[in-house]
Design a protein around this motif. Sequence first.
Motif, PDB file in Angstrom:
ATOM      1  N   ASP A 169     -99.159   2.087 -15.942  1.00 27.41           N
ATOM      2  CA  ASP A 169    -100.184   1.937 -14.918  1.00 27.41           C
ATOM      3  C   ASP A 169    -100.293   0.469 -14.527  1.00 27.41           C
ATOM      4  O   ASP A 169     -99.826  -0.423 -15.238  1.00 27.41           O
ATOM      5  CB  ASP A 169    -101.537   2.472 -15.396  1.00 27.41           C
ATOM      6  N   GLY A 170    -100.933   0.240 -13.398  1.00 28.02           N
ATOM      7  CA  GLY A 170    -101.075  -1.132 -12.925  1.00 28.02           C
ATOM      8  C   GLY A 170    -101.751  -1.179 -11.573  1.00 28.02           C
ATOM      9  O   GLY A 170    -102.235  -0.167 -11.044  1.00 28.02           O
ATOM     10  N   PHE A 171    -101.768  -2.385 -11.001  1.00 28.30           N
ATOM     11  CA  PHE A 171    -102.387  -2.620  -9.696  1.00 28.30           C
ATOM     12  C   PHE A 171    -101.505  -3.572  -8.909  1.00 28.30           C
ATOM     13  O   PHE A 171    -101.079  -4.612  -9.419  1.00 28.30           O
ATOM     14  CB  PHE A 171    -103.783  -3.220  -9.866  1.00 28.30           C
ATOM     15  N   SER A 172    -101.196  -3.198  -7.667  1.00 27.68           N
ATOM     16  CA  SER A 172    -100.365  -4.019  -6.784  1.00 27.68           C
ATOM     17  C   SER A 172    -101.203  -4.486  -5.599  1.00 27.68           C
ATOM     18  O   SER A 172    -101.611  -3.665  -4.766  1.00 27.68           O
ATOM     19  CB  SER A 172     -99.157  -3.223  -6.276  1.00 27.68           C
ATOM     20  N   PRO A 173    -101.498  -5.785  -5.495  1.00 25.38           N
ATOM     21  CA  PRO A 173    -102.305  -6.284  -4.377  1.00 25.38           C
ATOM     22  C   PRO A 173    -101.462  -6.618  -3.148  1.00 25.38           C
ATOM     23  O   PRO A 173    -100.232  -6.769  -3.227  1.00 25.38           O
ATOM     24  CB  PRO A 173    -102.942  -7.557  -4.960  1.00 25.38           C
ATOM     25  N   LYS A 174    -102.142  -6.763  -2.030  1.00 22.48           N
ATOM     26  CA  LYS A 174    -101.510  -7.150  -0.775  1.00 22.48           C
ATOM     27  C   LYS A 174    -102.472  -8.041   0.002  1.00 22.48           C
ATOM     28  O   LYS A 174    -103.650  -7.703   0.151  1.00 22.48           O
ATOM     29  CB  LYS A 174    -101.141  -5.917   0.060  1.00 22.48           C
ATOM     30  N   ILE A 187     -98.073 -14.630  14.761  1.00 17.55           N
ATOM     31  CA  ILE A 187     -97.617 -15.358  13.596  1.00 17.55           C
ATOM     32  C   ILE A 187     -98.341 -14.765  12.390  1.00 17.55           C
ATOM     33  O   ILE A 187     -99.478 -14.291  12.527  1.00 17.55           O
ATOM     34  CB  ILE A 187     -97.869 -16.873  13.708  1.00 17.55           C
ATOM     35  N   TYR A 188     -97.706 -14.793  11.219  1.00 21.18           N
ATOM     36  CA  TYR A 188     -98.331 -14.131  10.076  1.00 21.18           C
ATOM     37  C   TYR A 188     -97.883 -14.751   8.761  1.00 21.18           C
ATOM     38  O   TYR A 188     -96.825 -15.378   8.668  1.00 21.18           O
ATOM     39  CB  TYR A 188     -98.004 -12.636  10.079  1.00 21.18           C
ATOM     40  N   LEU A 189     -98.720 -14.540   7.746  1.00 23.01           N
ATOM     41  CA  LEU A 189     -98.423 -14.822   6.348  1.00 23.01           C
ATOM     42  C   LEU A 189     -98.648 -13.538   5.571  1.00 23.01           C
ATOM     43  O   LEU A 189     -99.633 -12.829   5.819  1.00 23.01           O
ATOM     44  CB  LEU A 189     -99.328 -15.923   5.794  1.00 23.01           C
ATOM     45  N   LEU A 190     -97.771 -13.225   4.608  1.00 22.21           N
ATOM     46  CA  LEU A 190     -97.867 -11.953   3.885  1.00 22.21           C
ATOM     47  C   LEU A 190     -97.462 -12.137   2.433  1.00 22.21           C
ATOM     48  O   LEU A 190     -96.477 -12.804   2.130  1.00 22.21           O
ATOM     49  CB  LEU A 190     -96.961 -10.901   4.542  1.00 22.21           C
ATOM     50  N   SER A 191     -98.235 -11.526   1.546  1.00 20.34           N
ATOM     51  CA  SER A 191     -97.889 -11.453   0.132  1.00 20.34           C
ATOM     52  C   SER A 191     -98.072 -10.015  -0.326  1.00 20.34           C
ATOM     53  O   SER A 191     -99.127  -9.415  -0.109  1.00 20.34           O
ATOM     54  CB  SER A 191     -98.783 -12.387  -0.692  1.00 20.34           C
ATOM     55  N   SER A 192     -97.056  -9.438  -0.950  1.00 21.01           N
ATOM     56  CA  SER A 192     -97.133  -8.040  -1.394  1.00 21.01           C
ATOM     57  C   SER A 192     -96.363  -7.878  -2.694  1.00 21.01           C
ATOM     58  O   SER A 192     -95.575  -8.750  -3.083  1.00 21.01           O
ATOM     59  CB  SER A 192     -96.586  -7.095  -0.320  1.00 21.01           C
ATOM     60  N   GLU A 193     -96.575  -6.736  -3.357  1.00 20.93           N
ATOM     61  CA  GLU A 193     -95.939  -6.475  -4.641  1.00 20.93           C
ATOM     62  C   GLU A 193     -95.395  -5.057  -4.698  1.00 20.93           C
ATOM     63  O   GLU A 193     -95.908  -4.157  -4.025  1.00 20.93           O
ATOM     64  CB  GLU A 193     -96.930  -6.678  -5.799  1.00 20.93           C
ATOM     65  N   GLY A 194     -94.374  -4.878  -5.504  1.00 18.91           N
ATOM     66  CA  GLY A 194     -93.802  -3.560  -5.760  1.00 18.91           C
ATOM     67  C   GLY A 194     -93.608  -3.353  -7.248  1.00 18.91           C
ATOM     68  O   GLY A 194     -93.504  -4.311  -8.015  1.00 18.91           O
ATOM     69  N   TYR A 195     -93.544  -2.098  -7.661  1.00 17.16           N
ATOM     70  CA  TYR A 195     -93.487  -1.776  -9.089  1.00 17.16           C
ATOM     71  C   TYR A 195     -92.651  -0.513  -9.278  1.00 17.16           C
ATOM     72  O   TYR A 195     -92.709   0.408  -8.452  1.00 17.16           O
ATOM     73  CB  TYR A 195     -94.905  -1.555  -9.609  1.00 17.16           C
ATOM     74  N   ARG A 221     -92.392  -9.343  -6.437  1.00 11.55           N
ATOM     75  CA  ARG A 221     -93.360 -10.025  -5.581  1.00 11.55           C
ATOM     76  C   ARG A 221     -92.637 -10.558  -4.347  1.00 11.55           C
ATOM     77  O   ARG A 221     -91.561 -11.158  -4.465  1.00 11.55           O
ATOM     78  CB  ARG A 221     -94.044 -11.171  -6.312  1.00 11.55           C
ATOM     79  N   ASN A 222     -93.249 -10.373  -3.189  1.00 14.18           N
ATOM     80  CA  ASN A 222     -92.655 -10.797  -1.928  1.00 14.18           C
ATOM     81  C   ASN A 222     -93.626 -11.719  -1.190  1.00 14.18           C
ATOM     82  O   ASN A 222     -94.804 -11.387  -1.030  1.00 14.18           O
ATOM     83  CB  ASN A 222     -92.322  -9.578  -1.061  1.00 14.18           C
ATOM     84  N   TYR A 223     -93.116 -12.871  -0.752  1.00 19.48           N
ATOM     85  CA  TYR A 223     -93.901 -13.821   0.046  1.00 19.48           C
ATOM     86  C   TYR A 223     -93.150 -14.056   1.356  1.00 19.48           C
ATOM     87  O   TYR A 223     -91.943 -14.322   1.341  1.00 19.48           O
ATOM     88  CB  TYR A 223     -94.083 -15.142  -0.703  1.00 19.48           C
TER      89      TYR A 223
END
Length: 300
Positions: A169-174, A187-195, A221-223
């Motif tokens: 189990d876990g938590f992936s923020p965005k 224009i954009y900035l993005l931070s996301s995660e995968g598991y 983790r993606n930036y």
Amino acid sequence: NRLGQASLNISGSGDWGQIDSVTGYVRHNYASRYDATLSLSQFSQTAVELGVYDESTKLRMAVQDLLYTAPARGRLRWMLGAFAARSLEDGASDLRARAGGMTRGVYNEQREDRLNEHALYGEATYDLGGGWKAAVGGRAFKTMVQTRSHVLAPPPGQSRDLDRKASFDGFSPKLSLQRDLSGGGLIYLLSSEGYRAGGFNSGGLLAPGATRRVFRPDHLRNYEMGLALNPWRGRMNLRAALFMVDWRNIQTDQYFGSGLSYTANVGDGRNRGLEIEATWRATPRLVVSGNALFNRPELT
């Protein structure tokens, strides 16, 4: 390969917002055959004329996704969703050798994998004014894995049974920040995660060693920072993105000396790069486009 899929989509909206439900079912049967003559020569004292390795898999998966989108009021937009999936995978592996006109079984595995996934996810977007929007979201998840395996491997192999369970189990923020530009650009900035969940290795002529019996979850983790422009009254579309990816405990297929495969965590990795894409509508009938990717992936 034989693949079948069916889905049911239900949606409705009103002053209370919008709800979307997607129910899906997938059936996938596939099989492969390999020449295993070279690998079998390592385990036979007599010359092997032919080695054949067959794999077959039957996969069944049911998926339910339910999404609620709140009505647009003021500067805040938000949505909330629930996801559930259940899959059953039955696999069979069979390795045979032919020598001196006789065919004998060298290895056989019957394996069953059950995977249950549940998740709650959501995202909220706030209009900051001046074309700026900020969004925050996340996905809380739990995955349960059960593996059952029966291996029949005459000497010098090792016959055995496996029945193991695990829960992850876990938590992936965005997080994201975006500004809308005139002409449809942004224009954009993005931070996301995968598991991805871990699991168990059961195959091989001999039981996997202590370091190979299980493989751990991997995490990404993606930036990203990017822009999109539409100059010349929309006749040209430009898009560019700078990115960095950080991947921990990478899962990948590896092979025993017998040629049979297992899954392992091979370390950490990262990738940094720039992606560019351009499209120019020269005339109503002529469109010229091009793209480029510059990146530097490495295993750390």
